[in-house]
Enzyme design. Structure first.
Site, PDB file in Angstrom:
ATOM      1  N   TRP A 290       5.134  -9.304 -26.349  1.00 41.92           N
ATOM      2  CA  TRP A 290       6.412  -9.482 -25.630  1.00 41.92           C
ATOM      3  C   TRP A 290       6.831 -10.954 -25.759  1.00 41.92           C
ATOM      4  O   TRP A 290       7.845 -11.249 -26.402  1.00 41.92           O
ATOM      5  CB  TRP A 290       6.272  -9.048 -24.169  1.00 41.92           C
ATOM      6  CG  TRP A 290       6.624  -7.600 -23.973  1.00 41.92           C
ATOM      7  CD1 TRP A 290       7.759  -7.118 -23.404  1.00 41.92           C
ATOM      8  CD2 TRP A 290       5.858  -6.446 -24.359  1.00 41.92           C
ATOM      9  NE1 TRP A 290       7.748  -5.738 -23.417  1.00 41.92           N
ATOM     10  CE2 TRP A 290       6.600  -5.307 -23.997  1.00 41.92           C
ATOM     11  CE3 TRP A 290       4.633  -6.265 -24.989  1.00 41.92           C
ATOM     12  CZ2 TRP A 290       6.144  -4.001 -24.246  1.00 41.92           C
ATOM     13  CZ3 TRP A 290       4.171  -4.979 -25.232  1.00 41.92           C
ATOM     14  CH2 TRP A 290       4.927  -3.866 -24.863  1.00 41.92           C
TER      15      TRP A 290
ATOM     16  N   ASP B  50      16.484  -3.202 -22.833  1.00 40.36           N
ATOM     17  CA  ASP B  50      15.590  -2.064 -23.070  1.00 40.36           C
ATOM     18  C   ASP B  50      16.342  -0.748 -22.923  1.00 40.36           C
ATOM     19  O   ASP B  50      16.152   0.180 -23.680  1.00 40.36           O
ATOM     20  CB  ASP B  50      14.407  -2.096 -22.099  1.00 40.36           C
ATOM     21  CG  ASP B  50      14.844  -2.089 -20.628  1.00 40.36           C
ATOM     22  OD1 ASP B  50      15.946  -2.581 -20.341  1.00 40.36           O
ATOM     23  OD2 ASP B  50      14.085  -1.598 -19.782  1.00 40.36           O
TER      24      ASP B  50
ATOM     25  N   ASP C  81      17.795   1.172 -13.156  1.00 41.18           N
ATOM     26  CA  ASP C  81      17.803  -0.169 -12.549  1.00 41.18           C
ATOM     27  C   ASP C  81      16.852  -1.080 -13.316  1.00 41.18           C
ATOM     28  O   ASP C  81      15.825  -1.503 -12.823  1.00 41.18           O
ATOM     29  CB  ASP C  81      17.406  -0.080 -11.069  1.00 41.18           C
ATOM     30  CG  ASP C  81      16.054   0.606 -10.866  1.00 41.18           C
ATOM     31  OD1 ASP C  81      15.475   1.087 -11.870  1.00 41.18           O
ATOM     32  OD2 ASP C  81      15.588   0.657  -9.722  1.00 41.18           O
ATOM     33  N   GLU C  82      17.219  -1.355 -14.563  1.00 37.77           N
ATOM     34  CA  GLU C  82      16.380  -2.192 -15.406  1.00 37.77           C
ATOM     35  C   GLU C  82      17.303  -3.029 -16.303  1.00 37.77           C
ATOM     36  O   GLU C  82      17.648  -4.128 -15.960  1.00 37.77           O
ATOM     37  CB  GLU C  82      15.409  -1.313 -16.198  1.00 37.77           C
ATOM     38  CG  GLU C  82      14.320  -2.146 -16.846  1.00 37.77           C
ATOM     39  CD  GLU C  82      12.946  -1.514 -16.755  1.00 37.77           C
ATOM     40  OE1 GLU C  82      12.773  -0.489 -16.103  1.00 37.77           O
ATOM     41  OE2 GLU C  82      12.022  -2.092 -17.343  1.00 37.77           O
TER      42      GLU C  82
ATOM     43  N   HIS D  20      16.778   4.113 -25.490  1.00 39.06           N
ATOM     44  CA  HIS D  20      15.792   3.040 -25.497  1.00 39.06           C
ATOM     45  C   HIS D  20      15.454   2.801 -26.963  1.00 39.06           C
ATOM     46  O   HIS D  20      14.828   3.646 -27.588  1.00 39.06           O
ATOM     47  CB  HIS D  20      14.550   3.577 -24.774  1.00 39.06           C
ATOM     48  CG  HIS D  20      13.955   2.664 -23.771  1.00 39.06           C
ATOM     49  ND1 HIS D  20      14.417   2.601 -22.486  1.00 39.06           N
ATOM     50  CD2 HIS D  20      12.916   1.788 -23.840  1.00 39.06           C
ATOM     51  CE1 HIS D  20      13.669   1.729 -21.802  1.00 39.06           C
ATOM     52  NE2 HIS D  20      12.760   1.218 -22.612  1.00 39.06           N
TER      53      HIS D  20
ATOM     54  N   GLU E 174      13.134   6.777 -24.812  1.00 40.17           N
ATOM     55  CA  GLU E 174      11.999   5.931 -24.451  1.00 40.17           C
ATOM     56  C   GLU E 174      10.669   6.634 -24.747  1.00 40.17           C
ATOM     57  O   GLU E 174       9.707   5.998 -25.160  1.00 40.17           O
ATOM     58  CB  GLU E 174      12.077   5.613 -22.946  1.00 40.17           C
ATOM     59  CG  GLU E 174      10.972   4.738 -22.416  1.00 40.17           C
ATOM     60  CD  GLU E 174      11.226   4.340 -20.969  1.00 40.17           C
ATOM     61  OE1 GLU E 174      11.920   5.086 -20.251  1.00 40.17           O
ATOM     62  OE2 GLU E 174      10.738   3.269 -20.560  1.00 40.17           O
TER      63      GLU E 174
HETATM   64  C1  BGC Z   1      10.813  -1.229 -20.125  1.00 38.52           C
HETATM   65  C2  BGC Z   1      10.280  -1.431 -21.511  1.00 38.52           C
HETATM   66  C3  BGC Z   1       9.434  -2.639 -21.497  1.00 38.52           C
HETATM   67  C4  BGC Z   1       8.285  -2.320 -20.590  1.00 38.52           C
HETATM   68  C5  BGC Z   1       7.231  -3.358 -20.521  1.00 38.52           C
HETATM   69  C6  BGC Z   1       9.649  -0.958 -19.243  1.00 38.52           C
HETATM   70  O1  BGC Z   1       9.997  -0.667 -17.954  1.00 38.52           O
HETATM   71  O2  BGC Z   1      11.774  -0.261 -20.077  1.00 38.52           O
HETATM   72  O3  BGC Z   1      11.080  -1.148 -22.514  1.00 38.52           O
HETATM   73  O4  BGC Z   1       9.071  -3.140 -22.725  1.00 38.52           O
HETATM   74  O5  BGC Z   1       8.715  -1.987 -19.303  1.00 38.52           O
HETATM   75  O6  BGC Z   1       6.076  -2.738 -20.702  1.00 38.52           O
END
Ligand code: BGC
Length: 883
Positions: A529, A464, A469-470, A756, A735
């Site tokens: 998703w 993403d 921290d993802e 993003h 994003e």
């Molecule tokens: C991410 C997104 C992801 C979403 C889920 C976020 O924190 O960065 O890209 O799809 O969470 O809703």
């Protein structure tokens, strides 16, 4: 006719791959300058050596002459053995039986099975520390001797964690962040590199490996780390092949030595700490004194399946130069690389032994010119370098990566110069396949941002975002962007690999996940998703025609459909909808969750009926088609009122209903009207869609005859729009539409990534509508191409090229008043339906003649303001008068 020449030979989508464990499949591109050139037959010959191939002995496999125009994914039907090498050519014949043989290409099988490995997993004894914070990166070494007569040598290596391997002081391979990310409990990729040149000389050699925590035991997402284990482990085997078929194997195991060195800590999110004073000079050279090193802990090969790298590895893709340096605070220097990028900084510094330079990373600046790090959340994104005091010292980290445009240096000796920081761009080395340029520089910038969004987020898996921290394999983002991704780069191998990660992440109950590989939140996938498990293989099939991928993923897709269908007997997807995120980040236009979920349930069923039909599973195709009808009926009775208003009345509602074919024919016109009114009147020519709706918005408008409105949305510069962020300085896709604005500054730092790719999914529309390069689902992989440029908005010209799996497709159109000039290239061995924008057929001229009188060109009628032709391959120059 001058025949067709087979070129660009590939095996499993890769050029001369070594170390593959999947059954080989062959592809090539037929080249020809002649119009209408076609392949009528092919013959593949595979030999165990180049000499044999050249002397005509196809001892591994000879397909014989096959009367077929196929040129992609032809399965190898010979024997397979670990380490086996195949050298192959393809001979093709054109319609006139003119023959042409390719240059030789090769492939090499890897270890094939866990049982063929002689190596053992090695780790650092616990006496070196057990917590990541107190345990420096382990290093392992071993010395061995080679004899005369080395024919070729390979090293197969991997890690639970990350590794870098050296032989005789030299780094092996270009692979960075290897072995990449998979569910290490189930599957671990290993890399194979050619080390013949390093080991050809008889005598003493040394191999060394250094390990990082990586995705295995470092931080990933917001989890506390240790997702798969608590310390990294290494596995390596060097196979040295001598003339006369003797193989010497040097495998990790007894006799190797272990210690720690200069990398004091490393983490993908937190950064790396390096103390150059602790370097062990010469440790990967023979005759190094390792008497104070320990014996590593050893473990057997284990259960997780070792698989040869499927896709291009992560590599250095570019080096960016610093554009400017500022000093917003005394002794704090900020370097601007001019582009939001992913990778790390290479620094050149001077300092006394023991002095420390800190490198911090950020995507944006605060108003006072210091770096803005609030949006990184828990990711420290800091590299620390302690000098050894030897004049100019150069450092770049090995086991971390950051998403940034700005680099902050503190602790330097004096004022650094622009040349002291370089941006090392890192990502999966997927070949770039698309070029786009048009008369609106803002759209060119948007396309640039889309490409950089993909570059930075395709790091072994589609993520993403690369900075906070993802950095997870979010499935919703991946599916919505997948069609655009397939245009930008050749991602066939990359997504083949990732769709395996998706299957590995499926729960026993049949739930795909929200993120693949699955870490952190144990919930199964949400609507739009989890559905990536069906949609992404379908996108790959459309772009590359890969039926085998559909076949391989089909059992998992069936389980997923059942997982949704079984508990929701009324066909409204409510149960098992898990996190049900909805139309994430919509602009005050939230689609009711059950509407979005049910629309995606229907879309899944529809795709499944198509996929089953492609695979010849007729009963399944019929069953899924009736499931689709049943969901559609439920959708309409639950959510659509008599006037055609859909519950929630959002843009995304209508976009999904129209795009997924959910409405009865007589209701479509109403829905199109409502969608247009919503955009034009309610939102004054603006979109209000989130991640899910935005990717589908423009394609739906075009399908519904409102390309004019799609252009309006694309060209508008006011919020919310694609160009708005560019006016705020964006160099990647953000994003949020308003991640930072000149008026308001930063959005909520809790979720504000500046890299993003989701909103970049409009790329697909740009390439297929402005560029006009589209595909035909009936003949996927661009076997039959649909060329349908739709000049619109303020555009005067557009030039697009796409290097498809069947060769280069190019369009180039230019409008002067009502006069259109349109150049087109259709690759050999394909055909196309071409829409030439024109007021009538008489106004279309091709190469100076009336278009339909040209050989290989057949006029089929006027449609959508265009004269439509069926054409054979070749180059065309059309002129027409448009309405
Ligand atoms: C991410 C997104 C992801 C979403 C889920 C976020 O924190 O960065 O890209 O799809 O969470 O809703």
């Amino acid at each position: 006719m001058d025949g067709v020449t087979p070129a660009h030979l590939r095996c499993n989508y890769l050029v001369n791959p070594i170390g593959i464990d999947e059954a080989p499949q062959f592809s090539w591109v037929d080249e020809s300058s002649a119009r209408g050139a076609r392949q009528s037959a092919y013959q593949i010959r595979v030999a165990s050596s180049l000499e044999k191939l050249k002397s005509g002995q196809a001892d591994l496999w000879d397909s014989g002459r096959v009367g077929s125009s196929e040129s992609t994914q032809i399965p190898y039907r010979g024997q397979l053995a670990n380490g086996m090498r195949g050298f192959w050519t393809v001979t093709v014949w054109d319609d006139g039986d003119t023959e042409s043989t390719s240059k030789p290409a090769s492939f090499e099988i890897g270890m094939l099975m866990n049982s063929t490995w002689q190596a053992k997993w090695m780790s650092l004894p616990d006496s070196y520390g057990t917590k990541a914070t107190e345990r420096p990166s382990p290093m392992f070494r071993y010395e061995f001797e080679t004899k005369k007569g080395v024919e070729y040598a390979r090293v197969h290596a991997t890690a639970k964690g990350l590794y870098r391997l050296f032989i005789d002081g030299k780094p092996v391979g270009k692979d960075l962040l290897a072995p990449g990310w998979t569910d290490y409990n189930k599957r671990i990729q290993y890399q194979t590199n050619d080390v013949t040149a390093l080991l050809a000389k008889p005598g003493k050699h040394a191999v060394g490996m250094v390990l990082g925590d990586g995705w295995y035991c470092g931080h990933v997402g917001w989890t506390p780390g240790n997702n798969y284990g608590s310390k990294p482990e290494a596995l390596a085997q060097i196979d040295i092949h001598y003339k006369g078929n003797f193989v010497q194997s040097v495998a990790s195991g007894p006799g190797w030595k272990a210690t720690t060195g200069p990398i004091l800590s490393d983490d993908l999110l937190m950064g790396e700490t390096y103390d150059a004073r602790k370097e062990r000079s010469g440790w990967t050279m023979p005759a190094y004194n390792d008497s104070d090193w320990a014996a590593p802990e050893l473990k057997p090969i284990g259960e997780a399946q070792l698989v040869g790298q499927y896709s291009p590895t992560v590599e250095q893709l570019a080096v960016l130069k610093t554009q400017s340096v500022t000093e917003p605070k005394p002794n704090t220097y900020v370097f601007d690389l001019g582009q939001n990028m992913v990778g790390w900084a290479r620094i050149h510094v001077h300092g006394a032994a023991g002095s420390t330079v800190q490198v911090r990373y950020a995507e944006m600046l605060n108003p006072d010119g210091t770096i803005y790090t609030a949006n990184l959340r828990g990711a420290k994104a800091t590299d620390t370098y302690t000098c050894k005091g030897s004049g100019e010292e150069t450092y770049e980290p090995t086991f971390t990566f950051h998403g940034f445009r700005y680099v902050e240096l503190t602790g330097t000796q004096g004022k650094p110069g622009a040349g002291d920081v370089e941006g090392i761009v890192v990502g999966s080395a997927n070949p770039q396949t698309l070029k786009f340029e048009c008369s609106n520089p803002m759209l060119n910038k948007l396309q640039h941002n889309i490409v950089w969004g993909q570059r930075g987020n395709y790091v072994d898996i589609p993520t993403d975002c690369p900075q906070r921290d993802e950095r997870l394999g979010w499935m919703g983002d991946a599916q919505i962007f997948s069609r655009t991704a397939c245009y930008n780069c050749d991602v066939a191998a990359f997504l083949t690999k990732w769709t395996q990660d998706v299957v590995d992440a499926q729960s026993d109950a049949g739930g795909f996940s929200d993120v693949s590989p699955r870490v952190g939140d144990p919930a199964d996938g949400a609507p739009a998703w989890g559905d990536a498990g069906v949609i992404v293989p379908w996108s790959v099939y459309l772009a590359y025609g890969d039926k085998d991928l559909l076949e391989a993923r089909y059992p998992a897709m069936r389980k997923w459909l059942n997982y949704i269908d079984a508990p929701n007997s009324d066909h409204i997807w409510v149960k098992n909808s898990n996190n049900n995120f909805g139309d994430w980040l919509n602009v005050g236009d939230d689609t009711p969750r059950e509407v979005l979920a049910t629309a995606f349930f229907a879309h899944d069923a529809d795709l499944m009926s198509k996929i089953a039909a492609v695979l010849g599973k007729d009963q399944d195709a019929a069953n899924y088609a009736s499931l689709f009808e049943a969901i559609k009926a439920a959708f309409n009775s639950h959510f659509v009122d008599a006037d055609g208003k859909i519950k929630g009345d959002t843009q995304t509602d209508y976009v999904m209903a129209l795009n997924f074919g959910l409405l009865p024919e007589e209701m479509r016109a109403n829905a199109i009207k409502r969608l247009s009114d919503h955009i034009e009147i309610d939102r004054k020519d603006h979109l209000s869609t989130g991640f899910i709706g935005s990717g589908l918005l423009n394609p739906t408008l075009t399908d519904c005859g409102r390309t004019d409105l799609a252009y309006k949305l694309l060209e508008t510069r006011s919020y919310p729009s694609w160009l708005y962020s560019i006016d705020q300085g964006a160099t990647t896709i953000w994003e949020r539409w308003d991640g930072w604005t000149k008026e308001k500054g930063f959005q909520d730092p809790g979720m504000n990534s500046f890299n993003h790719y989701s909103f970049g999914a409009v790329g697909q529309w740009m390439y297929s509508t402005i560029g006009g390069i589209g595909l035909d689902p009936e003949k996927p992989g661009f076997k039959h191409i649909v060329i349908h440029p739709r000049p619109g908005g303020d555009l005067k010209w557009a030039k697009t090229s796409y290097d498809s799996i069947r060769g280069l497709i190019e369009t180039n159109w230019k409008l002067s008043g009502k006069q259109l000039e349109f150049d087109l290239t259709i690759p050999a061995n394909t055909t196309a339906t071409v829409y030439v924008p024109a007021k009538n057929e008489d106004s279309v001229n091709l190469d100076g003649e009336m278009a339909s009188s040209v050989d290989g060109v057949r006029f089929t009628g006027m449609k959508d303001g265009a004269a439509v032709y069926e054409v054979v391959s070749g180059k065309y120059h059309f002129k027409s008068t448009v309405q």
